[in-house]
Scaffold this active site. Structure first.
Site, PDB file in Angstrom:
ATOM      1  N   LYS A 174     -97.057 -25.813  26.635  1.00 23.54           N
ATOM      2  CA  LYS A 174     -96.659 -25.200  27.641  1.00 23.54           C
ATOM      3  C   LYS A 174     -97.341 -24.065  28.319  1.00 23.54           C
ATOM      4  O   LYS A 174     -97.159 -24.275  29.760  1.00 23.54           O
ATOM      5  CB  LYS A 174     -95.202 -24.780  27.571  1.00 23.54           C
ATOM      6  CG  LYS A 174     -94.509 -23.722  26.802  1.00 23.54           C
ATOM      7  CD  LYS A 174     -93.477 -23.242  27.241  1.00 23.54           C
ATOM      8  CE  LYS A 174     -92.890 -22.802  25.551  1.00 23.54           C
ATOM      9  NZ  LYS A 174     -93.445 -21.100  25.617  1.00 23.54           N
ATOM     10  N   ARG A 211    -103.846 -16.330  16.385  1.00 24.43           N
ATOM     11  CA  ARG A 211    -102.511 -16.064  17.041  1.00 24.43           C
ATOM     12  C   ARG A 211    -101.806 -15.586  15.801  1.00 24.43           C
ATOM     13  O   ARG A 211    -102.194 -16.105  14.710  1.00 24.43           O
ATOM     14  CB  ARG A 211    -102.237 -16.936  18.017  1.00 24.43           C
ATOM     15  CG  ARG A 211    -101.858 -16.523  19.329  1.00 24.43           C
ATOM     16  CD  ARG A 211    -101.270 -17.547  19.700  1.00 24.43           C
ATOM     17  NE  ARG A 211     -99.461 -17.350  19.938  1.00 24.43           N
ATOM     18  CZ  ARG A 211     -98.879 -17.899  20.737  1.00 24.43           C
ATOM     19  NH1 ARG A 211     -99.347 -18.566  21.837  1.00 24.43           N
ATOM     20  NH2 ARG A 211     -97.829 -18.345  20.136  1.00 24.43           N
ATOM     21  N   ARG A 252     -90.310 -19.790  14.445  1.00 20.78           N
ATOM     22  CA  ARG A 252     -90.333 -19.865  16.095  1.00 20.78           C
ATOM     23  C   ARG A 252     -89.344 -21.314  15.791  1.00 20.78           C
ATOM     24  O   ARG A 252     -88.720 -21.650  17.473  1.00 20.78           O
ATOM     25  CB  ARG A 252     -91.427 -19.558  16.500  1.00 20.78           C
ATOM     26  CG  ARG A 252     -91.925 -18.821  15.836  1.00 20.78           C
ATOM     27  CD  ARG A 252     -93.170 -18.161  16.127  1.00 20.78           C
ATOM     28  NE  ARG A 252     -94.250 -18.422  17.622  1.00 20.78           N
ATOM     29  CZ  ARG A 252     -95.387 -19.234  17.105  1.00 20.78           C
ATOM     30  NH1 ARG A 252     -96.035 -19.600  16.881  1.00 20.78           N
ATOM     31  NH2 ARG A 252     -95.822 -19.845  18.682  1.00 20.78           N
ATOM     32  N   ARG A 303     -85.358 -17.291  27.453  1.00 19.75           N
ATOM     33  CA  ARG A 303     -85.261 -18.202  26.101  1.00 19.75           C
ATOM     34  C   ARG A 303     -84.501 -17.922  25.956  1.00 19.75           C
ATOM     35  O   ARG A 303     -84.243 -18.736  24.499  1.00 19.75           O
ATOM     36  CB  ARG A 303     -86.470 -17.499  25.583  1.00 19.75           C
ATOM     37  CG  ARG A 303     -87.485 -18.247  25.393  1.00 19.75           C
ATOM     38  CD  ARG A 303     -88.456 -16.877  24.263  1.00 19.75           C
ATOM     39  NE  ARG A 303     -89.771 -17.868  23.594  1.00 19.75           N
ATOM     40  CZ  ARG A 303     -91.043 -17.907  23.687  1.00 19.75           C
ATOM     41  NH1 ARG A 303     -91.218 -17.384  25.516  1.00 19.75           N
ATOM     42  NH2 ARG A 303     -92.126 -18.171  23.590  1.00 19.75           N
ATOM     43  N   ARG A 331    -104.459 -24.694  15.727  1.00 21.77           N
ATOM     44  CA  ARG A 331    -104.615 -23.646  17.093  1.00 21.77           C
ATOM     45  C   ARG A 331    -105.197 -22.099  15.863  1.00 21.77           C
ATOM     46  O   ARG A 331    -105.912 -21.701  16.681  1.00 21.77           O
ATOM     47  CB  ARG A 331    -103.008 -23.375  18.072  1.00 21.77           C
ATOM     48  CG  ARG A 331    -103.231 -21.943  18.413  1.00 21.77           C
ATOM     49  CD  ARG A 331    -102.121 -22.045  20.303  1.00 21.77           C
ATOM     50  NE  ARG A 331    -100.915 -21.239  19.334  1.00 21.77           N
ATOM     51  CZ  ARG A 331     -99.858 -21.613  20.431  1.00 21.77           C
ATOM     52  NH1 ARG A 331     -99.575 -22.408  21.042  1.00 21.77           N
ATOM     53  NH2 ARG A 331     -98.812 -21.436  19.433  1.00 21.77           N
TER      54      ARG A 331
HETATM   55  P1  ADP Z   1     -94.787 -19.973  22.119  1.00 20.92           P
HETATM   56  O1  ADP Z   1     -93.564 -20.806  22.935  1.00 20.92           O
HETATM   57  O2  ADP Z   1     -95.831 -20.670  21.016  1.00 20.92           O
HETATM   58  O3  ADP Z   1     -93.672 -19.543  20.416  1.00 20.92           O
HETATM   59  P2  ADP Z   1     -95.724 -17.880  23.944  1.00 20.92           P
HETATM   60  O4  ADP Z   1     -96.822 -16.920  24.234  1.00 20.92           O
HETATM   61  O5  ADP Z   1     -94.257 -18.256  24.547  1.00 20.92           O
HETATM   62  O6  ADP Z   1     -95.755 -18.683  22.813  1.00 20.92           O
HETATM   63  O7  ADP Z   1     -94.085 -16.989  23.208  1.00 20.92           O
HETATM   64  C1  ADP Z   1     -94.635 -15.850  21.983  1.00 20.92           C
HETATM   65  C2  ADP Z   1     -93.678 -14.186  21.699  1.00 20.92           C
HETATM   66  O8  ADP Z   1     -94.035 -13.859  22.330  1.00 20.92           O
HETATM   67  C3  ADP Z   1     -92.582 -15.401  21.039  1.00 20.92           C
HETATM   68  O9  ADP Z   1     -92.696 -15.598  20.022  1.00 20.92           O
HETATM   69  C4  ADP Z   1     -91.307 -13.874  21.489  1.00 20.92           C
HETATM   70  O10 ADP Z   1     -92.192 -12.816  20.299  1.00 20.92           O
HETATM   71  C5  ADP Z   1     -92.671 -13.150  22.506  1.00 20.92           C
HETATM   72  N1  ADP Z   1     -91.503 -13.769  23.753  1.00 20.92           N
HETATM   73  C6  ADP Z   1     -92.050 -14.492  24.818  1.00 20.92           C
HETATM   74  N2  ADP Z   1     -91.419 -14.949  25.952  1.00 20.92           N
HETATM   75  C7  ADP Z   1     -90.319 -13.942  25.230  1.00 20.92           C
HETATM   76  C8  ADP Z   1     -89.129 -13.967  25.973  1.00 20.92           C
HETATM   77  N3  ADP Z   1     -88.451 -14.165  26.780  1.00 20.92           N
HETATM   78  N4  ADP Z   1     -87.842 -13.407  25.435  1.00 20.92           N
HETATM   79  C9  ADP Z   1     -88.293 -12.513  24.280  1.00 20.92           C
HETATM   80  N5  ADP Z   1     -88.962 -12.690  23.438  1.00 20.92           N
HETATM   81  C10 ADP Z   1     -89.966 -13.610  24.260  1.00 20.92           C
END
Ligand code: ADP
Length: 193
Positions: free
Chosen positions: A14, A134, A145, A89, A128
């Protein structure tokens, strides 16, 4: 002007698609994950707080996340449309987003959901990890996750489906293929592209 967001399981691509689509529409892609990682790298107080959650694949507390998004959406560059990536989320964040947009006198036009099989997702994240390193791309954290996504974020997609603004697109395939699939699906909605 398009106000939209993208959701999908971790590893669904995404972030990559958000960049492509936002560039086409000439709107900013706003990724909460990227924002958190930038804070972690810069060792800001927010970054120090967020780090422990990111590393374990847990959500950063809503109070922190909501405040960060509220501030970002008030930035004038979001006034001509935006593409949110990674927010909301959970359903509490969804309610907060409704409030933020109402206070800005606007609303969400579209929620785009990328779908993919678990096996494919795990494989993509592990490869990745070998490239980007990461900190949350280890197998245990990846599985966690995914679990959190199905438990907390699927209900967000269901809520947008109930409002008639959810558009689901298959995230399987190479980057360009998926982008074209999204563009075609969006054309079908009548939204400008
Ligand atoms: P992915 O979709 O691969 O998990 P992201 O970059 O979207 O990667 O998110 C990485 C991390 O950032 C999440 O696992 C969480 O810890 C934090 N995070 C991102 N967006 C949110 C959110 N809306 N609320 C809470 N934590 C978030």
């Amino acid at each position: 002007m398009t106000n939209m967001l993208i959701l999908g399981p971790p590893g669904s691509g995404k972030g990559t698609q958000a960049e492509q689509i936002a560039a086409r529409l000439g709107i900013p892609a706003i990724s909460t994950g990227e924002m958190f990682r930038a804070h972690v790298d810069a060792a800001t107080p927010l970054g120090l707080e967020a780090r422990k959650y990111l590393d374990e694949g847990n959500f950063v507390p809503d109070s922190v996340t909501n405040a960060m998004v509220r501030e970002r959406l008030h930035n004038p560059d979001a006034g001509g449309g935006f593409l949110l990536d990674g927010y909301p989320r959970n359903t509490k964040q969804l309610e907060v987003l409704d409030g933020i947009l109402a206070s800005l006198g606007t609303r969400l036009d579209l929620a785009l959901q990328l779908t993919a099989e678990d096996g494919e997702l795990v494989e993509r994240m592990l490869s990745r990890a070998r490239i980007s390193g990461r900190s949350d791309d280890t197998e245990d954290v990846i599985r966690h996750r995914l679990e959190v996504y199905y438990r907390q974020t699927e209900p967000v997609a269901a809520a947008y489906a109930g409002r008639g603004i959810l558009l689901q697109v298959d995230g399987d395939g190479d980057i360009g293929t998926v982008t074209e699939r999204i563009v075609a699906a969006m054309r079908g909605t009548g939204l400008e592209l």
